[in-house]
Design an enzyme around this catalytic site. Structure first.
Site, PDB file in Angstrom:
ATOM      1  N   GLU A  36      -4.031  -2.385   4.010  1.00  0.00           N
ATOM      2  CA  GLU A  36      -2.739  -2.814   3.223  1.00  0.00           C
ATOM      3  C   GLU A  36      -3.657  -4.572   3.479  1.00  0.00           C
ATOM      4  OE1 GLU A  36      -0.714  -1.472   1.747  1.00  0.00           O
ATOM      5  OE2 GLU A  36      -0.229  -0.444   3.382  1.00  0.00           O
ATOM      6  N   ALA A 125      11.658   1.410  -1.784  1.00  0.00           N
ATOM      7  CA  ALA A 125      10.824   1.881  -0.002  1.00  0.00           C
ATOM      8  C   ALA A 125       9.239   1.833   0.048  1.00  0.00           C
ATOM      9  CB  ALA A 125      11.319   2.849  -0.337  1.00  0.00           C
ATOM     10  N   SER A 130       6.954   1.919  -8.992  1.00  0.00           N
ATOM     11  CA  SER A 130       7.353   1.150 -10.246  1.00  0.00           C
ATOM     12  C   SER A 130       6.349   1.939 -10.984  1.00  0.00           C
ATOM     13  CB  SER A 130       7.561  -0.195 -10.331  1.00  0.00           C
ATOM     14  OG  SER A 130       6.491  -0.439  -8.806  1.00  0.00           O
ATOM     15  N   ASP A 174      -1.998   1.215  -5.725  1.00  0.00           N
ATOM     16  CA  ASP A 174      -1.260   1.873  -6.974  1.00  0.00           C
ATOM     17  C   ASP A 174      -1.034   2.874  -7.617  1.00  0.00           C
ATOM     18  OD1 ASP A 174       0.371   0.330  -4.898  1.00  0.00           O
ATOM     19  OD2 ASP A 174       1.519  -0.401  -5.497  1.00  0.00           O
TER      20      ASP A 174
END
Length: 390
Positions: A36, A125, A130, A174
């Site tokens: 992360e 969330a 997106s 992502d």
């Protein structure tokens, strides 16, 4: 999974005509298993595509008007490709508009279409709604126009749309995993080079459970950009030892530890330490999975969560409570926040026979200890963006 017949009916109710010419595209959400805030630091991440995401129903029009509707929002927007630009009043529709604009910058053009989106990912969330909209739009419109599709280029265009059009300074993770994900595989991605490996995620006897805190978080938020600036400061400081250093992700843990004294600001040092140690955890996690060692993988998840809380400081009370409660449940190997932080979701590795207990026990404790009620998703790892033909 969405009911496609029902969505087709909603489409024809909106736009008329028959379902025969409607085509359906799907882009998943994603969960980052570990790694992360390493993506924009040029390091490794280890995400996976989920089996729920964004559906886009689309049909060619005879004129050049693009009409956008969504089952999730009342606002409908009409525009033409040549006039597409950011308009605050267009709210959610700026997401599909933004990717078309950035594909246009790559030389592609698009005619008129009627479009209906259906999103299964809770907004805000941290499961990447997106990027899911961006990739569903990009893949669908490119397919409809007969343009050649390079999935990695679509991911890069979507990242550009997020950065430049929407004003969110996100990394590539992502978009990349939503473009390139594969069923039952997690994606080990080196964000600075886009080299990747599909790693079998065979969690036999265990399920991935995503817990949504329902505490909304905004990515455009100053805290996110502050963390990026702190990491850039760390790189600047470390250039005294590594003159050509571009990203923290280029350093091994040993190199970092030997030169950490060059970083004078204690907060900057904390941020940099999280990043370099987190990248090391990603590589250990992949080794653990390849060796079928789920216990070790779970320990890496826990270590990641502690670091995000204490060194990177991107958790919040709600995330901390949910992780604490998750780790109290028998049969939970690991749990941590996932996504950018400050709200959003957790991810836990839960033994099959304890999933129902996990959801009820963690949900009850969470609502007692916070002002929110949690939602839970038992997630499978699915494919990247695709056309739905069945």
């Amino acid at each position: 999974m969405a009911n496609l017949n029902s969505l087709q009916t909603q489409f024809t109710d909106l736009y008329g005509g028959s379902p025969a010419e409607i085509r359906v595209f799907f882009a998943p959400g994603r969960v980052n298993l570990i790694g992360e805030h390493t993506d924009y630091n040029g390091g490794y991440v280890f995400p996976a595509a989920l089996t729920f995401g964004t559906f886009m129903l689309i049909r060619k029009r005879s004129d050049d008007t693009i009409r956008l509707s969504s089952t999730n929002f009342e606002l409908q927007v009409d525009f033409t490709f040549k006039d597409a630009k950011y308009e605050e009043a267009h709210d959610w529709a700026n997401y599909p508009k933004s990717i078309l604009v950035h594909l246009g910058k790559r030389g592609f053009t698009f005619g008129g279409y009627d479009v209906l989106f259906h999103g299964e990912i809770p907004n805000g969330a941290g499961l990447s709604s997106s990027a899911s909209i961006h990739l569903a739009t990009a893949y669908g419109f490119m397919t409809m126009e007969g343009h050649p599709i390079d999935r990695t280029q679509l991911a890069l265009a979507a990242q550009e749309a997020e950065n430049q059009f929407m004003g969110v300074n996100c990394g590539i993770m992502d978009q990349f995993v939503i473009a390139n994900g594969k069923k039952d595989r997690a994606v080990l991605l080196m964000c600075s080079t886009l080299e990747y490996e599909l790693v079998p995620f065979v969690a036999k006897g265990y399920k991935i459970v995503v817990g949504n805190t329902n505490k909304r978080r905004g990515l455009v938020d100053s805290e996110y950009n502050a963390r990026r600036a702190q990491c850039e400061q760390a790189v600047e400081d470390l250039r005294a030892a590594f003159p050509d250093l571009k990203f923290l992700g280029e350093l091994t843990l040993e190199q970092f530890n030997a030169n950490a004294h060059l970083i004078k600001d204690v907060i900057v040092l904390m941020r940099a330490r999280h990043v370099v140690e987190e990248i090391d955890r990603v590589l250990q996690s992949v080794e653990a999975l390849k060796g079928n060692d789920l216990v070790r993988f779970g320990q890496m998840m826990i270590g990641s969560g502690v670091s995000l809380r204490d060194l990177y400081e991107v958790t919040c009370k709600e995330l901390d409570v949910m992780v604490e409660e998750a780790l109290k449940v028998e049969g939970v190997l690991g749990a941590r926040m996932t996504g950018a932080g400050f709200g959003g979701c957790t991810v836990s590795l839960v033994r099959d026979d304890m999933v129902d207990t996990f959801i009820s026990q963690v949900g009850k404790a969470y609502s007692e200890r916070t002002d929110f009620t949690a939602d839970f998703y038992v997630a499978d790892i699915g494919d990247g963006v695709t056309e739905v033909t069945a």
